[in-house]
Design a protein around this motif. Sequence first.
Motif, PDB file in Angstrom:
ATOM      1  N   PHE B 376       0.872  43.783 -30.375  1.00  0.00           N
ATOM      2  CA  PHE B 376       1.043  42.333 -30.456  1.00  0.00           C
ATOM      3  C   PHE B 376       0.069  41.824 -31.507  1.00  0.00           C
ATOM      4  CE2 PHE B 376       3.312  40.366 -26.681  1.00  0.00           C
ATOM      5  CZ  PHE B 376       3.996  41.515 -26.368  1.00  0.00           C
ATOM      6  N   HIS B 377       0.571  41.099 -32.496  1.00  0.00           N
ATOM      7  CA  HIS B 377      -0.326  40.521 -33.503  1.00  0.00           C
ATOM      8  C   HIS B 377      -0.303  39.014 -33.405  1.00  0.00           C
ATOM      9  CE1 HIS B 377      -1.274  44.230 -35.328  1.00  0.00           C
ATOM     10  NE2 HIS B 377      -0.102  44.447 -35.916  1.00  0.00           N
ATOM     11  N   PRO B 388       2.976  26.341 -25.144  1.00  0.00           N
ATOM     12  CA  PRO B 388       2.902  27.797 -25.318  1.00  0.00           C
ATOM     13  C   PRO B 388       2.502  28.504 -24.026  1.00  0.00           C
ATOM     14  CG  PRO B 388       1.112  26.698 -26.461  1.00  0.00           C
ATOM     15  CD  PRO B 388       2.032  25.629 -25.996  1.00  0.00           C
ATOM     16  N   VAL B 389       3.157  29.624 -23.788  1.00  0.00           N
ATOM     17  CA  VAL B 389       2.860  30.451 -22.620  1.00  0.00           C
ATOM     18  C   VAL B 389       1.922  31.586 -23.041  1.00  0.00           C
ATOM     19  CG1 VAL B 389       3.919  32.112 -21.035  1.00  0.00           C
ATOM     20  CG2 VAL B 389       4.968  29.884 -21.390  1.00  0.00           C
ATOM     21  N   LEU B 390       2.084  32.038 -24.279  1.00  0.00           N
ATOM     22  CA  LEU B 390       1.178  33.044 -24.836  1.00  0.00           C
ATOM     23  C   LEU B 390       0.515  32.434 -26.069  1.00  0.00           C
ATOM     24  CD1 LEU B 390       3.378  36.260 -24.626  1.00  0.00           C
ATOM     25  CD2 LEU B 390       1.516  35.577 -23.115  1.00  0.00           C
ATOM     26  N   LYS B 391      -0.809  32.549 -26.112  1.00  0.00           N
ATOM     27  CA  LYS B 391      -1.525  31.901 -27.212  1.00  0.00           C
ATOM     28  C   LYS B 391      -2.307  32.948 -27.992  1.00  0.00           C
ATOM     29  CE  LYS B 391      -2.029  28.263 -23.851  1.00  0.00           C
ATOM     30  NZ  LYS B 391      -2.850  27.932 -22.685  1.00  0.00           N
ATOM     31  N   ASN B 392      -1.877  33.243 -29.168  1.00  0.00           N
ATOM     32  CA  ASN B 392      -2.560  34.197 -30.046  1.00  0.00           C
ATOM     33  C   ASN B 392      -2.961  35.483 -29.353  1.00  0.00           C
ATOM     34  OD1 ASN B 392      -2.605  32.730 -32.512  1.00  0.00           O
ATOM     35  ND2 ASN B 392      -3.979  31.301 -31.482  1.00  0.00           N
ATOM     36  N   GLY B 428       5.037  32.579 -33.257  1.00  0.00           N
ATOM     37  CA  GLY B 428       4.048  32.912 -34.278  1.00  0.00           C
ATOM     38  C   GLY B 428       3.632  34.353 -34.072  1.00  0.00           C
ATOM     39  N   GLY B 429       3.124  34.990 -35.123  1.00  0.00           N
ATOM     40  CA  GLY B 429       2.687  36.369 -35.007  1.00  0.00           C
ATOM     41  C   GLY B 429       3.873  37.321 -34.954  1.00  0.00           C
ATOM     42  N   ALA B 430       3.609  38.531 -34.479  1.00  0.00           N
ATOM     43  CA  ALA B 430       4.681  39.520 -34.468  1.00  0.00           C
ATOM     44  C   ALA B 430       4.454  40.526 -33.350  1.00  0.00           C
ATOM     45  CB  ALA B 430       4.718  40.244 -35.810  1.00  0.00           C
ATOM     46  N   VAL B 431       5.560  41.059 -32.876  1.00  0.00           N
ATOM     47  CA  VAL B 431       5.512  42.140 -31.900  1.00  0.00           C
ATOM     48  C   VAL B 431       6.040  43.390 -32.599  1.00  0.00           C
ATOM     49  CG1 VAL B 431       6.387  42.986 -29.704  1.00  0.00           C
ATOM     50  CG2 VAL B 431       5.902  40.551 -29.988  1.00  0.00           C
ATOM     51  N   LEU B 432       5.250  44.461 -32.554  1.00  0.00           N
ATOM     52  CA  LEU B 432       5.652  45.689 -33.246  1.00  0.00           C
ATOM     53  C   LEU B 432       5.930  46.796 -32.234  1.00  0.00           C
ATOM     54  CD1 LEU B 432       4.367  44.028 -35.549  1.00  0.00           C
ATOM     55  CD2 LEU B 432       3.446  46.171 -36.433  1.00  0.00           C
ATOM     56  N   HIS B 436       7.229  49.013 -36.153  1.00  0.00           N
ATOM     57  CA  HIS B 436       8.140  48.077 -36.819  1.00  0.00           C
ATOM     58  C   HIS B 436       8.192  46.768 -36.066  1.00  0.00           C
ATOM     59  CE1 HIS B 436       9.552  51.495 -39.119  1.00  0.00           C
ATOM     60  NE2 HIS B 436       9.736  52.149 -37.986  1.00  0.00           N
ATOM     61  N   ASP B 437       8.259  45.704 -36.815  1.00  0.00           N
ATOM     62  CA  ASP B 437       8.465  44.398 -36.213  1.00  0.00           C
ATOM     63  C   ASP B 437       9.786  44.453 -35.443  1.00  0.00           C
ATOM     64  OD1 ASP B 437       9.069  41.698 -35.680  1.00  0.00           O
ATOM     65  OD2 ASP B 437       7.833  41.064 -37.377  1.00  0.00           O
ATOM     66  N   VAL B 438       9.796  43.974 -34.209  1.00  0.00           N
ATOM     67  CA  VAL B 438      11.040  44.074 -33.424  1.00  0.00           C
ATOM     68  C   VAL B 438      12.182  43.314 -34.098  1.00  0.00           C
ATOM     69  CG1 VAL B 438      10.041  44.524 -31.159  1.00  0.00           C
ATOM     70  CG2 VAL B 438      10.311  42.162 -31.939  1.00  0.00           C
ATOM     71  N   ARG B 439      11.837  42.384 -34.961  1.00  0.00           N
ATOM     72  CA  ARG B 439      12.901  41.625 -35.633  1.00  0.00           C
ATOM     73  C   ARG B 439      13.601  42.449 -36.714  1.00  0.00           C
ATOM     74  NH1 ARG B 439       9.048  36.446 -36.146  1.00  0.00           N
ATOM     75  NH2 ARG B 439       7.621  38.173 -36.430  1.00  0.00           N
ATOM     76  N   ASN B 440      12.985  43.596 -37.045  1.00  0.00           N
ATOM     77  CA  ASN B 440      13.611  44.449 -38.058  1.00  0.00           C
ATOM     78  C   ASN B 440      14.336  45.650 -37.455  1.00  0.00           C
ATOM     79  OD1 ASN B 440      12.535  42.783 -39.997  1.00  0.00           O
ATOM     80  ND2 ASN B 440      10.644  43.981 -40.157  1.00  0.00           N
TER      81      ASN B 440
END
Lengths: 618, 631
Positions: B376-377, B388-392, B428-432, B436-440
């Motif tokens: 998690f980034h 927001p439920v998750l903050k940074n 915001g940020g990215a989940v890998l 790989h970014d899950v969006r990819n």
Amino acid sequence: MITLKAGRDRSRGDARAHLAAVHAGKGRTPLVRISIFSLRHYWQASLAIGATIVASVLQLMIPRLLGHAVDQAQNVLSAAAQGAEQALFWTAMTLLAVSVARGFFTLVQNYYSESVGHHVGYELRLAFYDKVQKLSYSYHDRVHSGDLITLGLLDLDGVRMFFSTGLVRVVLLAVLIGVGAFMLFTTDALLAMLALSFVPFVAWRSSAAQLTLRATWLVLQERLSVLTRVMEENLGGIRVVRAFSGQKFELGKFDAASKAALELAHRRVFIRVSNTSMMTFSFFAAMGLVLWVGGNKVIAGEMSVGTLASFLTFMTILQMPVRQLGLMVNSFARAATCGERFYAFIDEKIEIEDKPGSVPLAITQGTLRFEDVHFTYPGASHPTLTGVSFEARAGETIGIVGAPGSGKSTIAHLIPRFYDVTAGRITIDGQDVRDVTVESLRRRVGVVQQDSFLFTTTIENNIAYGDPWAKETKIEKAAESAQLHNYIVGLPAEYDTVVGERGVSLSGGQRQRLAIARSLVTRPSVLVFDDSTAAIDAGTEHRIRSAIRRFAKDRITIIIAHRLSSLMHADRILFLDDGQIAEQGSHEALLALGGRYKALYDLQTRPDEDIEIERAAQ
Amino acid sequence: MSVIEDDDREAAIPGQRPPRASVGSHRIEEEVFGKAYDPQTVRRIWAFVHPYRKKIYLSVAAVLVFTATQLAIPLTIGWAIDGGMVAGGDTANLLWAVVAFGVAVLLNFGASYVQETQVGTVAENVLFDMRRAMFAQLQRVSLSFMDKTEVGRLMSRLQGDVNSMQEFLETSVISVGDIVLLFGIVIVLLTLDPWLGLLTLVTMPVLFIVRIFWLPPAKRAFWAAHETNSLTNGAMAEGINGVRTVQNLERQKVNFDLYDDKAYHNLQTQLTGSKFAQVMVPIVDSLTGIAMATVVLVGGSLVLNGSLQVGVIVTFLFYIQRFFDPIRSLTMQYSIMQRAMTSGRRITEVLDLPVTITDKQDALVLTSDMDGSVAFHDVVFGYDPNRPVLKNVSFRVNPGETVALVGPTGSGKTSAMALVHRFYEVQGGAVLVGGHDVRNITQESLGEQVAMVLQEPFLFTGSVLDNIRYNKASATRDDVITAAKAVGAHEFIMRLPQGYDSQLEQRGSNLSLGQRQLLSFARALVADAKILVLDEATANIDSYTERQIQKALETLLEGRTGLVIAHRLATIRGADRIIVLQNGEKIEEGNHDELMALGGLYSRLYNMNYASFDDIPEDLVAQANAKAAST
Ligand SMILES: Nc1ncnc2c1ncn2[C@@H]1O[C@H](COP(=O)(O)OP(=O)(O)OP(=O)(O)O)[C@@H](O)[C@H]1O
Ligand SMILES: Nc1ncnc2c1ncn2[C@@H]1O[C@H](COP(=O)(O)OP(=O)(O)OP(=O)(O)O)[C@@H](O)[C@H]1O
Ligand SMILES: [Mg+2]
Ligand SMILES: [Mg+2]
């Protein structure tokens, strides 16, 4: 914007009065029962049927009048012109009057037969809803909710419509054909026979079709409910589907179910259409015969053109009902199948009911006792509880632990009589729970269920579910005790926030706390927490417990949990193993006993790996 | 801390409904019946009919033939009468007329058969196609939409709305015939005798004027009936689904009364609707009467003049009787069309639901040889972007590692796991995953590599075997049994009447909750994924069984990555690392010993887990309360 507010009309009586009537004619065939039930609205039904008779007689007059008109028109040419014109005028006026009157009576016929249908529908709905609420857990365990919904929508509709689309049409057809036949036979017997020659054929076809349609209908209904189930479970379990990327798999399931249903739907179309086309054809064939034979008669001078015209017009009048015969057959087939299913549901035995002469539960000391309770779920091959005995007094807390399937929830469900024990008994202050009224029992026993159902309404309404008259302060207090108040007031709409279906917009722990608050509002004498803090952290749970502790002073609290910290302070802990109480005592006593409870405790406290070895050694 | 003081439920006020109770929803979804014709919707519907257009053309042709025969039949009769049907006339003409009649009847039969079977089957096909298209679309739309939408509402689109489309299709071909018939009759009447024809048709405008006044209130009445009906049905469905809770809390009486209110209201609107529908009957019949009287009177005098033959009068009278039939059915068709347009719009709404989470064009296919890391980034996420439920949140799970997520209820653990699976899109940020970014990554391959045990176990109606195997077609019976043994479910499954082939009832209601959880755990194992997410997977399971599972998993999950959420901290003792979430923020991270040494939230929770409550120092509780109060 139009608002639809259901207002209560004070003038109508208690709706429960209708409920008994649905059982009338029990044991008879569905169609008989539906008829008995519908004809209870006797004045509306008689209006409908009376109007049907008048309207069809009026309708039969039209061909007569038209026949006269034709004859008179011909007379105009030949003889006494003056009188003929006069006669023509009166015929026209009568024709007009008859048409208007027919229109009026058709209105009465249609309106009141629909009205009977709507009233019947209303009453059946109430009966259905009432029955759904009364049938016990074991029924709902084995019947899929989707099937019940189908029953309450489609089958109920089939039953409701029977009066207007079935019975009234029978009357209509009987009058049209009966009176018409009489009129025709008195005019010309041979021609009348020809004109009605299609009737036996149609009767034969339609009864044959009724049978095949009914069979098809049953199977189709079955397949459609499989399809419904696939769709419903897919949407209800959408997270599982997504989590396993099961979309393709689900589409496959859908396609299989859909294809099976579609095939049958096609077959039904063919049966229905070939049936109606054949009927229409036979009708037209008869008309052709009438034309030929009648025409010859006219030529032979045995009959007037007008009479022939009235024969033919009569037949055109019959054309519509003959087409409708197909619909009528459909309606009979449908009502018979739907009625069978619907009444099977209505006649379903209610397993958990007040015994005759049962009295409300009277709580004096507040002592709950299980006496050698045995229980086996219907259809299960293995008993769930075997010889469970324990006692709990007011103010006590009882803890129950045990492996999944050991029977903890079953114990919780037996106290408010969601199921009845197979042997032994459960008493509260000496009264067998089966001897007191179910309502009074359930009002004093609250169960926070393991998988609690939340309603798609506001948080406030959810908390007040068991006590909808509760004051706001009471609701807030319950939410505070359940450690939910702070979260709720942080929401934009606070207590008016609508929780999604089954509470999807809440976290697991929030759902459980909402369920706890809901049970606290009702302030029962026996309160069971069935694993209802599993998704709540120890800190929050501790706060809930200290809030409830004062509340629980003079009540029985039963806590089912796997996390021992949740129940270690209980007065007594039952260690359940495969439906039997293996160990019983206080936390300290059980630890001192050094048995399975102790092993469980060690597992949760000692990070050592050697516990298994100890346990295996036992 | 507050306690409820009141002693029992509040007393009900007789004759009134409780203030805070309802059954079903009160939300009104549909607009008042809109236009009967909406080109946009029609185009969309046509797209479904298009594949079957040949059949439709065929049936339209059949309808035309059918209508022509309908027109021809009275004509042949009139012809037979006028063609010398007087005493002593010629039978040859009659013979021809009857032959013509016979031909017309045969054509009529053939055409109606062709038309009805074609239309009927096409309508069924279209219905199933539409349903499938909607269903397929619902498989793609994001969970944030599905969360907000009740299953019942979607079901009513999948069933009710497609049914009214089917009804529309079935009748629309017939109404083509009706229109043709209407025009045909008008033309025939006018050619037979223009004068008489015109006089007869005078009644038509009257009908249209009446309709103009009738339509608006009638529409409203029909709409109200339809609407109250679906509200009542919604309440019924809720009553069925929530019946256990209703009985548990003794709400039957209140619910019955509330339901009665809805059903009764529906009864009244239905009756009003019927009044409006039926009031047209006497009007149409009176107009028919006027038309017939006119023909008799005027026709009679024309016959007297010698300018009209009797057969024409007969033909006229025949046609007038048939004349109002199409008008009547067109009136009916009009409301069917309106309903179909509304349904069509509701169907297209589902078809057009935005699919916010889609695979990129060049999305990667995640294979089982990826490393199995999760990172998690600076993830920011909220169901409502403003809250927001998750903050940074940032953390990393290395390949093969087991990391635990703990935290007070509502702190965002389940939400974080949902992001690993890309149920929702981060703000915001990215989940890998696997670097790989899950969006990819394609969603399908992501799903195959990440197996989840959800907090809420869900089972399907069907056998135990099918439930555990779910969509892993390649899993053998032995694989299923191995998984069941690993989670300690084998024993109880074998005790069910048919073992692995025993049927589960809806949502597995014939099993205990812990057993359901075990099955859903086994299902995740059979999925054979690189990453295993366990969201409170053993919350409803005793520690002993849990320990057995952990043992079994040690070998089974060798080299796989684990993400574990648990409130019972003993569950996660063995985790390589523990991440503590509070209020959507990561506040602590480390292994058990490190966190205990840190003396933060984790150590407080841990101590509470194991101490008897009476032993917990009050200040510790107060501290924990203060910290956790805001969750
Ligand atoms: N589908 C949703 N739509 C809107 N809000 C949601 C949804 N799911 C969860 N929330 C909210 O997001 C917050 C975090 O929820 P989440 O389920 O992630 O908590 P959690 O840490 O798993 O808690 P628990 O231990 O109780 O399961 C909660 O306040 C919850 O109300
Ligand atoms: N409705 C039912 N029909 C048939 N069998 C059932 C039904 N409900 C439970 N059982 C069976 O009865 C046994 C006891 O179930 P029960 O729900 O009481 O277990 P439990 O101790 O509460 O378990 P858990 O800890 O998993 O909640 C289980 O073997 C279960 O499969
Ligand atoms: Mg249980
Ligand atoms: Mg959660």
